[in-house]
Design a protein around this motif. Structure first.
Motif, short mmCIF file in Angstrom:
data_model
loop_
_atom_site.label_atom_id
_atom_site.label_comp_id
_atom_site.label_asym_id
_atom_site.label_seq_id
_atom_site.Cartn_x
_atom_site.Cartn_y
_atom_site.Cartn_z
N ASN A 17 19.02 46.05 42.40
CA ASN A 17 20.42 45.78 42.05
C ASN A 17 21.39 46.33 43.09
OD1 ASN A 17 20.03 44.19 39.81
ND2 ASN A 17 20.29 45.85 38.34
N ARG A 20 21.42 43.77 45.71
CA ARG A 20 22.10 42.57 45.22
C ARG A 20 23.61 42.73 45.23
NH1 ARG A 20 18.94 39.17 40.95
NH2 ARG A 20 16.86 39.17 41.87
N LEU A 27 23.11 40.48 39.39
CA LEU A 27 22.28 41.66 39.11
C LEU A 27 21.21 41.34 38.06
CD1 LEU A 27 25.02 44.43 38.90
CD2 LEU A 27 23.70 43.68 40.89
#
Length: 158
Positions: A17, A20, A27
């Motif tokens: 995450n 990302r 996410l």
């Protein structure tokens, strides 16, 4: 073994995450993993004679990518996620014990009496010895109540 897998999976999602966020990719959201079947019995340390299994049965909520990483982590330990786990019947009343609670991963194990009811109901011949042992040690009132509700003939195990 599963506690370690849940921890590593949590860390993997956190790291993924973070990457990302930098790229603007959506996410990965939270996921609950509910362990079923033989692995749940093994992890619960039930006092029954259990046969080791390579397959890990689990209900997973969440993104497909979590399932893929969960399977990879299991394979690194000589286990494998059974992708047909969604076909496993568990009674609607099944209770789960939390064994891991992270920010994004919740790991749970089905309580033994519900797993045993599932095994007795859906695969009685395959699990006859196991269920017979459980009954001889003294089945729980919950198991007996649910066996009656689901019309499980316990005489087949004596």
């Amino acid at each position: 073994m599963l506690l370690e897998v849940f921890r590593e999976l949590e860390q993997w999602i956190v790291t993924e995450n973070e990457e990302r966020k930098l790229t603007g990719t959506p996410l990965i959201g939270p996921c609950t993993i509910r362990i079923l079947g033989q692995t749940a019995l093994i992890e619960a340390l039930v006092q029954l004679h259990l046969v080791a299994t390579q397959d890990v049965d689990a209900y997973l909520s969440g993104d497909q990518i979590i399932q893929t990483e969960f399977d990879r982590l299991l394979k690194s330990r000589g286990k494998e996620f059974d992708k047909d786990s969604y076909l496993i019947w568990m009674p609607i009343e099944t209770e789960y014990s939390n064994v891991f609670t992270g920010r994004l991963i919740t790991g749970q194990i089905a309580q033994p009496e519900y797993v045993l009811l599932s095994k007795a109901s859906k695969a009685p011949d395959k699990n006859k010895i196991l269920i017979k042992e459980f009954l001889s040690l003294g089945a729980t009132p919950t198991f007996l109540r649910l066996a009656k509700k689901y019309q499980l003939d316990l005489r087949q195990f004596v």
